[in-house]
Each structure stands twice: as C-alpha cells, then as structure tokens.
Design a protein around this motif. Structure first.
Motif, PDB file in Angstrom:
ATOM      1  N   TYR A   1       0.806  -1.223   0.000  1.00 57.08           N
ATOM      2  CA  TYR A   1       0.000   0.000   0.000  1.00 57.08           C
ATOM      3  C   TYR A   1       0.841   1.277   0.000  1.00 57.08           C
ATOM      4  O   TYR A   1       0.287   2.367  -0.064  1.00 57.08           O
ATOM      5  CB  TYR A   1      -1.032  -0.004   1.121  1.00 57.08           C
TER       6      TYR A   1
ATOM      7  N   GLN B   1      -3.017  -3.538  14.206  1.00 61.01           N
ATOM      8  CA  GLN B   1      -2.061  -2.529  14.680  1.00 61.01           C
ATOM      9  C   GLN B   1      -2.700  -1.635  15.749  1.00 61.01           C
ATOM     10  O   GLN B   1      -3.904  -1.658  15.971  1.00 61.01           O
ATOM     11  CB  GLN B   1      -1.562  -1.699  13.504  1.00 61.01           C
TER      12      GLN B   1
ATOM     13  N   ARG C   1       1.335  11.165  10.449  1.00 61.98           N
ATOM     14  CA  ARG C   1       1.973  10.177   9.564  1.00 61.98           C
ATOM     15  C   ARG C   1       1.077   8.949   9.506  1.00 61.98           C
ATOM     16  O   ARG C   1       0.885   8.269  10.511  1.00 61.98           O
ATOM     17  CB  ARG C   1       3.351   9.795  10.100  1.00 61.98           C
TER      18      ARG C   1
ATOM     19  N   GLU D   1       1.463   6.877  13.347  1.00 60.12           N
ATOM     20  CA  GLU D   1       1.249   5.461  13.610  1.00 60.12           C
ATOM     21  C   GLU D   1       2.328   4.688  12.897  1.00 60.12           C
ATOM     22  O   GLU D   1       2.835   5.110  11.865  1.00 60.12           O
ATOM     23  CB  GLU D   1      -0.157   5.034  13.169  1.00 60.12           C
ATOM     24  N   TRP D   2       2.715   3.565  13.496  1.00 70.78           N
ATOM     25  CA  TRP D   2       3.623   2.652  12.796  1.00 70.78           C
ATOM     26  C   TRP D   2       3.013   1.274  12.829  1.00 70.78           C
ATOM     27  O   TRP D   2       2.282   0.907  11.940  1.00 70.78           O
ATOM     28  CB  TRP D   2       5.037   2.714  13.393  1.00 70.78           C
ATOM     29  N   VAL D   3       3.239   0.496  13.898  1.00 72.28           N
ATOM     30  CA  VAL D   3       2.716  -0.874  13.938  1.00 72.28           C
ATOM     31  C   VAL D   3       2.028  -1.163  15.268  1.00 72.28           C
ATOM     32  O   VAL D   3       0.819  -1.296  15.361  1.00 72.28           O
ATOM     33  CB  VAL D   3       3.828  -1.909  13.654  1.00 72.28           C
TER      34      VAL D   3
ATOM     35  N   TRP E   1      -7.384   1.168  10.572  1.00 70.16           N
ATOM     36  CA  TRP E   1      -6.958   1.218   9.168  1.00 70.16           C
ATOM     37  C   TRP E   1      -6.075   0.031   8.811  1.00 70.16           C
ATOM     38  O   TRP E   1      -5.819  -0.212   7.649  1.00 70.16           O
ATOM     39  CB  TRP E   1      -6.241   2.536   8.856  1.00 70.16           C
ATOM     40  N   GLU E   2      -5.588  -0.703   9.818  1.00 69.71           N
ATOM     41  CA  GLU E   2      -4.701  -1.831   9.517  1.00 69.71           C
ATOM     42  C   GLU E   2      -4.983  -3.018  10.436  1.00 69.71           C
ATOM     43  O   GLU E   2      -4.230  -3.309  11.345  1.00 69.71           O
ATOM     44  CB  GLU E   2      -3.233  -1.398   9.637  1.00 69.71           C
TER      45      GLU E   2
HETATM   46 CA    CA Z   1       0.762   1.128  10.361  1.00 73.25          CA
END
Ligand code: CA
Length: 379
Positions: free
Chosen positions: A116, A174, A195, A232-234, A257-258
C-alpha cells in the motif's frame, strides 16, 4: 502454496523435504531432510545466484526487517547456499517507499515492502496489504491463499508492474498510533498533521487530518520536532523500539486502518521467469515461512512491550471515541465505492473481497469473538 506442485518437487529430493519441514508438514510422508542428499547442491545445472534485496525497513526493527531476513535465510538453507539473497536497509538500494519502483524497473531483482505504499501507482495495491475496517491477519491469509485473492493480485502486478509478489509477513491488528493531545471526538482530528500511509491516510484526510507518509526511520524526528502531531507505525514492540513514547504521550487503539496488514516480497517478473522451477518453489516456501514467522513474533513480543510502555513510560492508553470510528468507517466505505467507480479492476476485486469479508467476519464474530469475549470476561 500450490500443494500438488510442492509435493511433486518433494519427491525429487531435499529441496521439497526441507521445505516441508520448514512449513511444518513433516507428516506428509516424505523422507526427513537428514536422510536425503541435497538435490540442489547435487544438480550442477542449477545456477549460483546472489541477489540484493531492497527493503522498506531499518534493520533495527527485527520483526519486520526480520521478514526479509527469514526469506533470505530460508532460500539459502533450502539451496545449500547456491541461491543467496542479501536484504538491505531502507535507503541503501532504494528509498523506503520506492522498493516496488526499483523492482519494476529491474534495477533490483527482489524487494520486501508494503504494497500500500504504492497506492499512487494503483489503488489495487491496498488489497495486497490491508483496507481500513478490512480483514484480520487470519482473514487476510484465508482470502489471499484460499479464496483467489493472491491469484488475482498477481495478475494485476504482472500486467501493471512487471512484478510477481508473495505474502511474507503480517503484523496483526495494529495500534492506532501516538498523538500529542487527547482526542475526545472526531472534531479533534481536524487540523492534525499525522503520519499514516495507504487508504487509511485518505480516510484521515476526509476527517480533516493533514496526512504525511514517512518511512519508519523518519517518523520519530518528525514527531519530536512537532513537524507532525501524530504518527502510527505498527504496535507496542516496534513503537517502543522507535521511541515514540518519548515524543507523544497519548497511545490510541485500535488501528482500524490496519487490522491485518500483509508485507510481501516483490520480484521482477523477468528475473522470476529466468529462475529454475526449484528456485521459484523455494522462494514461495520461504515467503510462506516469513509470513507465519513474523506474525508469531509480533504476537509473542507485543504483550510484554505494551506492559513496559504502560508501566515504565508516562503514557495514556485510550480507545478511539465511538464517533471517530463511525465517521472513519463511513468515510472508508465511501472511499472504496468512489475508487471502484474510477478503476473497474479495483471494483471487481472489491466486490469479491467484500463478499468474503462479510462471510468470514460473521464466522469469526461467532467463533473467535465468542471465545475471546468469554475468556476476557473470566479473567
Ligand atoms: Ca501502520
């Protein structure tokens, strides 16, 4: 995994046997790896290959960069070192968000990345990773491997990017990321600089958020300097490594979203077609192993990391307010419909995906949720 081809290969010798062992299929009736000679090392016709692999990750993230490393380690082990792959940090062979670009061009034969990141090339790539309010890791695997998802995406990648891809990692659901202020309602999202990549970013944009996409290695500084207000990351294990708790104190969940993003290896199609069939099978199996291993690693490491963040860092853990979730869900499905109207291939995949989603969410809503709700209550 194509089981018939896979088992046919196993009968030839150690490549398949070792692969079966890796995949946890020792009971399938093949000789154990220690009783067979290596078909690959004995077969002089098989080439010696040394590939460089572009990735989107800093090596310090041992879970996600670990997916690339698992692929490399497995390929080397299954070919007795005749076929080696060296994963390289983001920025060494290509910027973190441009892995597909260099693989498509043939400048690098293989990459490990998130599909993505490339929604600018085609929104269809989001199906390879995740969609907001979409599938969990298990549901994503079921759709990709057993419901035709991977097959249809591979047709798209071949036609549009001259690339073939295989799932090679997943993070599970996540976290919703780090914010420098409390979010009490959807109105508080307006004007935030955040982000967040992919369609999730496009949904945030509809909620009034100014969206940025940064590779992992650049997020902390942007958050710390105030260039962004949220990121956000993980999830706990990676986020702790990236020190986000030192730059923002409100940690939200869930990452709607994930819910089950897949990472993948991407291989230039010309390079893929030049490979002997044995090496193609080895790559498929190595990717399969990475897909399983990464998810297990996150599941094993996230709980302790979350405890450390809660107990040792001055953070506030909060669920997103209901009106944020509802507004986001509404915007997400509007976005899907609008994207489908612009891209008929996206539309036809969306139709299949939506039907699958509805069925499996009903099943998991009954069995998985029913069980987890009970276990949660009983503690
Ligand atoms: Ca993420």
């Amino acid at each position: 995994m194509d089981r018939r081809r896979f088992l046919g290969l196993a009968a030839k010798g150690a490549v398949g046997a070792a692969a079966l062992g890796v995949a946890g299929c020792e009971q399938a009736g093949v000789m154990p790896p220690d009783q067979v000679e290596s078909a690959v090392s004995d077969d002089a016709s098989l080439p010696t290959l040394a590939w460089q692999m572009a990735t989107s990750w800093p090596p310090s993230l041992d879970t996600i960069f670990g997916g690339a490393k698992t692929v490399a380690d497995q390929v080397s082990a299954m070919t007795s070192g005749k076929f080696t792959i060296q994963p390289r940090a983001a920025g060494e062979l290509a910027p973190g968000l441009e892995v597909l670009n260099v693989v498509e061009q043939g400048a690098v034969p293989i990459g490990h990345t998130s599909a993505y990141y490339y929604i600018g090339k085609s929104p269809i790539t989001t199906f390879g990773t995740t969609l907001p309010f979409g599938l969990t890791a298990r549901q994503q695997n079921a759709w990709l491997y057993e419901a035709g998802g991977l097959e249809v995406l591979q047709e798209v990648y071949a036609a549009r990017f001259n690339t073939i891809q295989f799932p090679a990692g997943n993070t599970g659901v996540q976290m919703g990321g780090w914010f420098n202020k409390e979010i009490n309602s959807v109105a508080d999202m307006k004007g935030l600089k955040m982000r967040i990549p992919g369609l999730g970013g496009q949904v945030m944009d509809r909620l009034g958020v100014t969206v940025q996409v940064l590779p992992a290695g650049e997020i902390f500084q942007a958050l710390q300097t105030g260039a962004i207000d949220a990121a956000e990351w993980v999830g706990p294990y990676d986020d702790e490594k990236l020190s986000f708790h030192k730059a923002a104190s409100f940690y939200y969940f869930p990452g709607w979203w994930e819910p089950g993003p897949t990472l993948e290896i991407q291989i230039n199609l010309d390079e893929w077609n030049k490979l002997p069939e044995q090496y193609q099978e080895v790559l498929k199996t190595a990717a399969y192993t990475a897909n399983t291993t990464m998810m297990a690693r996150y599941d094993a490491k996230n709980p302790a990391a979350l405890s450390r963040l809660i107990n040792d860092a001055d953070i506030t853990l909060l669920p997103f307010p209901d009106d944020v979730l509802q507004a986001a869900e509404e915007s997400a499905f509007e976005l899907f419909d609008e994207t489908a109207a612009d891209d008929t291939d996206f539309g036809s995949i969306l139709t299949e995906w939506s039907a699958f989603r509805e069925e499996i969410q009903a099943w998991h809503g009954l069995a998985e949720r029913g069980y987890l709700q009970y276990v949660g209550r009983s503690r």
